[in-house]
Write a protein that holds these residues in place. Structure first.
Motif, short mmCIF file in Angstrom:
data_model
loop_
_atom_site.label_atom_id
_atom_site.label_comp_id
_atom_site.label_asym_id
_atom_site.label_seq_id
_atom_site.Cartn_x
_atom_site.Cartn_y
_atom_site.Cartn_z
N MET A 183 2.64 2.12 8.41
CA MET A 183 1.27 2.53 8.08
C MET A 183 1.09 2.55 6.57
O MET A 183 1.93 3.04 5.85
CB MET A 183 1.02 3.93 8.65
CG MET A 183 -0.41 4.38 8.52
SD MET A 183 -0.58 6.08 9.08
CE MET A 183 -0.57 6.92 7.50
N SER A 184 0.00 2.00 6.13
CA SER A 184 -0.31 2.05 4.70
C SER A 184 -0.60 3.49 4.31
O SER A 184 -1.20 4.24 5.06
CB SER A 184 -1.53 1.18 4.43
OG SER A 184 -2.08 1.52 3.18
N THR A 185 -0.17 3.87 3.13
CA THR A 185 -0.48 5.22 2.68
C THR A 185 -1.79 5.24 1.89
O THR A 185 -2.22 6.26 1.41
CB THR A 185 0.64 5.78 1.79
OG1 THR A 185 0.88 4.85 0.75
CG2 THR A 185 1.89 6.02 2.59
N GLN A 186 -2.41 4.07 1.75
CA GLN A 186 -3.68 4.04 1.05
C GLN A 186 -4.83 4.10 2.04
O GLN A 186 -4.73 3.61 3.15
CB GLN A 186 -3.81 2.74 0.26
CG GLN A 186 -3.34 2.91 -1.18
CD GLN A 186 -3.72 1.73 -2.00
OE1 GLN A 186 -3.88 0.63 -1.50
NE2 GLN A 186 -3.84 1.95 -3.28
N SER A 195 -5.35 13.65 1.88
CA SER A 195 -5.94 12.42 1.35
C SER A 195 -4.89 11.34 1.11
O SER A 195 -3.94 11.53 0.35
CB SER A 195 -6.66 12.73 0.03
OG SER A 195 -7.01 11.53 -0.62
N GLU A 196 -5.06 10.22 1.79
CA GLU A 196 -4.16 9.08 1.58
C GLU A 196 -4.40 8.47 0.21
O GLU A 196 -3.46 8.05 -0.47
CB GLU A 196 -4.38 8.04 2.67
CG GLU A 196 -4.05 8.55 4.06
CD GLU A 196 -4.58 7.63 5.16
OE1 GLU A 196 -4.73 6.43 4.92
OE2 GLU A 196 -4.86 8.14 6.25
N ALA A 197 -5.66 8.39 -0.20
CA ALA A 197 -6.00 7.79 -1.49
C ALA A 197 -5.33 8.56 -2.64
O ALA A 197 -4.92 7.98 -3.63
CB ALA A 197 -7.51 7.77 -1.68
N GLY A 252 -2.58 10.09 -2.37
CA GLY A 252 -1.13 10.09 -2.19
C GLY A 252 -0.58 11.45 -1.79
O GLY A 252 0.59 11.74 -2.01
N PRO A 256 1.09 14.18 0.37
CA PRO A 256 2.07 14.02 1.44
C PRO A 256 1.54 14.52 2.78
O PRO A 256 0.86 15.53 2.83
CB PRO A 256 3.25 14.87 0.98
CG PRO A 256 2.69 15.84 0.00
CD PRO A 256 1.51 15.18 -0.63
#
Lengths: 522, 111
Positions: free
Chosen positions: A1-4, A64-66, A68, A70
Motif C-alpha cells: 500500500m502506498s503511504t501517500q 494522515s498519509e500525506a 506521513g 504512522p
C-alpha cells in the motif's frame, strides 16, 4: 500500500464536457471501497468521490498519509480487511481503472433522462473555489454515503466538551489524540464499547459507559448473535478492556443532565425502568468530567438517494433507509445503494453489500453496453438475471446472517422511552437555530404542529446549517408525541416516519460555495 | 512506499487562532489544533453561547471557524496547514456582519 494519499493527475476530460464513467461510487468507507474495487475488478471505469482527503470513511478513518503520520491500525477493527480493500483500490488507481476525487462533496445528483446517465455535481468539501472537475457523468451509480450518530437532546448537551460518541472515535483515529481527558459515554448499542476502548487506548479515562437498554433484549435473539461469531470475539475484547481499565458499564442508565457553564464539568445520571421513568433514589452525579460522548444508534445519510427518488422505509431501529434488492439495486434503474443507507448493520455487512453492488453495477453496465453494440435493446438496471446470478450462495447466506444480527441488535438496543420527559423548557433541541424544547412543545401543544415541517415553519427547528441532520429525529418524534414515559417501545411511530422522510429531503446535499452553481449545465 | 514517514513530534504545524499560536501534528485537523491548545469552545452562537466540536465528522456545523478569510469552515474537516489564519466564528452562520443584523432584528422583534 502506498503511504501517500492517492491522487489523480490523469483525469481525462473532453473539452467542455463532464468526464464520463461506467460506475460512480459516492463514499470511500467500507461499502464504497468494496464497491469501487469490485466494479473495477469487473472491468468498469470507476469514479470514487469522498469528502475526506483519503479513503477509509468514518469506520476506517486514520492518520494522515500525506503527512506521513504512522498508522498501525491500533484503533481499528478489521484493519486487515481495510488493507486488502485498499490494495485493490490502489491497484485500480495505478492502472487508471479508478479515478479518485478526494476532499470533494457531491452536492446534487440527477438522473438525466435524455441520456440514461447520472450527473453528479461536485464541490470542494472545504475551503473556497471550485472542484478541479465540477461535474461527472456515470452510467451506473453506487451510493455508499454511510451515516452518523443519532442524537437525542439532553439538558446541557450543547456545552463544549459534549460530542457525538462517533465524533470522539473519529477524532482519536484521525488525530491520534483525545478531545478531553475523562469521559462519560452514554446512549445505546454495542458501538459505545469501541468508543470507550479507543479512549483508554489513547490514554484517556472513562468514568462510565451508560447503556439505556437492559440487555435482556439479547436473550431471545442469542441465536442470531451466534450467527456472526466475529462479533462475539470483538465483544469479548471489549470485556477484557473494560476489566483491565475498570470501566463501569451500567445498563438501563441514562444521563438526565449535563453540567457546566462554559464547558462540561459533570453529568447527572439515573437508572430507568423499561417504561422510561427514572427510578427514585437512583440519581447520581459524576464530577470531574471534561468529555461526554452521546449516541443512540445511527442516522443514515440519505440526501442523494432521496434526491434521486428512491423508495424508502423505516427500519426496525427507527431509521429511514433505502429499499434495495439482493444486488443492492434501488427502485431507480441503475442506482445501487450499499452500507448503512440500506439499514444500519456495521462494517462487515457494508463491505459485503458494497462488493455485491459494485460488481452488479459493473456487470449490468457493461452487459447493457455489449447488448446495445450487438443491436439488442436492453433495459439497464432492473436486477437482471445476470446481476442476480453474480451474487453467490455464500454471499446470500452471509447477508442473511449479518442482517439477522443487525435486527437483533436494534431490537435489543431501542431508542429509550421517556427521553422527552427529561427535557426542560430551556433544553436546546435544535442546536443550529437554538430552538428550545419549550418552543417546540408550544408549537406542538398549542399550535397543533404534528409533523416536522410544521414545527420547522413555526419554530425554525431544523432550518440552520445542519438542516435538521442532528435534531431531525428528535423533532420528528416530539411532533408525533413520541419519546414519553410509558410510550410504545416502537422508536418511531408511523406519523413520525412521515416527518423523517420530509426532513431527509434536502435540495442541496452538502454545503457549497455559490461559485459551484455557476457551471451547472442543463 | 513512496514517502518517508516523518516523526510527527519533530515536525509540528504552526498556525494562529485570533492571532495566538496554535499547533498540532501534521495531518491533524484545525479542531485538533484548537483542542491541543486547550480550547474547548471557539465559536459563539447568536445567543452568545460557546460551541466547539460536536459531531466531529462534518455533519453538525457546531465547530465552524473562519480560515484565511473564508468563513463557514468546519474545523473538524480541514487539516491544519502551516501559517493558517484561523478566526472564531460568531453567530449561527459564523458571519459577524450577518449576526449583527440578526441580533438587531431579534432586539426589534422582542421590543
Amino acid at each position: 500500500m502506498s503511504t501517500q494519499a492517492p491522487t489523480n493527475a490523469h483525469v481525462s476530460r473532453p473539452t467542455g464536457r463532464a468526464p464520463k464513467f461506467d460506475v460512480a461510487v459516492v463514499g470511500a468507507g467500507p461499502a464504497g471501497l468494496a464497491a469501487a474495487a469490485a466494479a473495477a475488478d469487473n472491468g468498469a471505469r470507476v469514479a470514487v468521490i469522498d469528502s475526506a482527503e483519503q479513503p477509509g470513511g468514518q469506520y476506517w478513518r486514520h492518520r494522515s498519509e500525506a503527512a506521513g503520520a504512522p498508522e498501525a491500525g491500533e484503533f481499528h477493527h478489521g484493519w486487515k480487511q481495510y488493507l486488502g480493500l485498499r490494495a485493490r483500490f490502489d491497484a485500480g488507481l495505478a492502472d487508471g481503472r479508478i479515478t479518485f476525487f478526494p476532499s470533494t462533496s457531491v452536492w446534487m445528483a440527477r438522473a438525466l433522462s435524455h441520456s440514461d446517465v447520472f450527473a453528479l455535481e461536485l464541490a470542494p468539501a472545504h475551503g473556497g473555489g471550485q472542484s478541479r472537475v465540477p461535474s461527472i457523468r456515470a452510467a451506473s451509480l453506487v451510493l455508499a454515503t454511510g451515516g452518523y450518530d443519532r442524537q437525542l437532546p439532553v439538558p446541557g448537551w450543547q456545552l463544549p466538551g459534549v460530542m457525538a460518541a462517533g465524533g470522539i472515535q473519529a477524532f482519536v483515529k484521525q488525530n491520534g489524540m483525545l478531545p478531553g481527558s475523562r469521559f462519560v459515554i452514554a446512549g445505546t448499542g454495542p458501538f459505545l464499547l469501541p468508543v470507550a476502548a479507543n479512549i483508554t487506548q489513547a490514554g484517556g479515562a472513562v468514568a462510565a459507559v451508560l447503556e439505556s437498554a437492559s440487555l435482556a433484549g439479547w436473550l431471545p435473539r442469542a441465536h442470531r448473535a451466534a450467527g456472526v461469531p466475529a462479533k462475539a470475539i470483538e465483544g469479548a475484547g471489549y470485556v477484557a478492556t473494560f476489566l483491565k481499565h475498570q470501566i463501569p458499564y451500567r445498563v438501563r442508565t441514562v444521563i438526565t443532565e449535563i453540567l457546566g457553564t462554559d464547558c462540561v464539568t459533570g453529568v447527572r445520571t439515573a437508572r430507568v425502568r423499561s417504561t422510561g421513568e427514572a427510578i427514585p433514589g437512583s440519581e447520581r452525579e459524576l464530577t470531574g468530567i471534561d468529555g461526554v460522548g452521546l449516541g443512540w444508534g445511527f442516522t443514515p445519510q440519505l440526501e442523494l438517494p432521496i434526491q434521486l427518488g428512491v423508495e424508502t422505509r423505516v427500519d426496525v431501529d427507527g431509521s429511514l433507509v433505502g429499499i434495495v434488492d439482493e444486488t443492492g439495486l434501488s427502485s431507480v434503474p441503475g442506482l445501487y445503494l450499499a452500507g448503512e443507507i440500506t439499514g444500519v448493520g456495521g462494517a462487515p455487512l457494508s463491505v459485503l453489500e458494497g462488493e455485491i453492488a459494485g460488481r452488479s453495477a459493473a456487470v449490468e453496465t457493461l452487459g447493457t453496453r455489449r447488448a446495445k453494440a450487438a443491436g439488442h435493446t436492453a433495459t439497464p438496471g432492473h436486477g437482471s438475471s445476470t446481476a442476480l446470478d453474480a451474487v453467490t450462495g455464500a454471499e446470500r447466506r452471509a447477508l442473511a446472517r449479518h442482517r439477522g444480527f443487525a435486527e437483533a441488535m436494534h431490537l435489543a438496543h431501542p431508542v429509550p422511552a421517556g427521553w422527552a420527559d427529561r427535557l426542560t423548557p430551556e433544553t436546546t433541541v435544535c442546536r443550529c437555530e437554538e430552538v428550545s424544547y419549550g418552543e417546540l412543545d408550544h408549537a406542538h401543544g398549542e399550535l397543533a404542529a404534528e409533523d416536522l415541517r410544521t414545527e420547522k415553519g413555526l419554530t425554525r427547528a431544523g432550518m440552520g446549517w445542519c438542516q435538521g441532520r442532528v435534531c431531525g429525529f428528535a423533532v420528528s418524534c416530539l411532533s408525533a408525541g413520541a419519546g414519553r414515559v410509558g410510550a410504545d417501545a416502537v422508536p418511531v411511530p408511523a406519523a413520525a416516519a412521515q416527518s423523517l422522510a420530509q426532513s431527509a429531503k434536502r435540495p442541496v446535499a452538502q454545503p457549497l460555495p455559490l461559485s459551484a452553481l455557476r457551471d451547472l449545465e442543463d | 512506499m513512496s514517502s518517508q514517514p516523518r516523526d510527527p513530534a519533530q515536525s509540528e504545524i504552526h498556525a494562529t487562532f485570533e492571532g495566538d499560536p496554535i499547533r498540532c501534528a501534521p495531518g491533524a485537523s484545525v479542531a485538533a489544533a484548537l483542542i491541543a491548545t486547550g480550547k474547548r469552545g471557539w465559536r459563539e452562537t447568536r445567543s452568545g453561547a460557546s460551541r466547539g466540536l460536536f459531531c466531529g465528522i462534518g455533519v453538525c456545523f457546531d465547530c465552524l471557524v473562519e480560515i484565511d478569510g473564508e468563513s463557514g469552515q468546519r474545523s473538524c474537516m480541514v487539516p491544519l496547514k502551516e501559517g493558517m489564519d484561523v478566526r472564531g466564528a460568531t453567530g449561527p452562520g459564523g458571519d459577524a456582519e450577518a449576526t449583527g443584523s440578526a441580533t438587531e432584528l431579534d432586539a426589534e422583534g422582542g421590543a
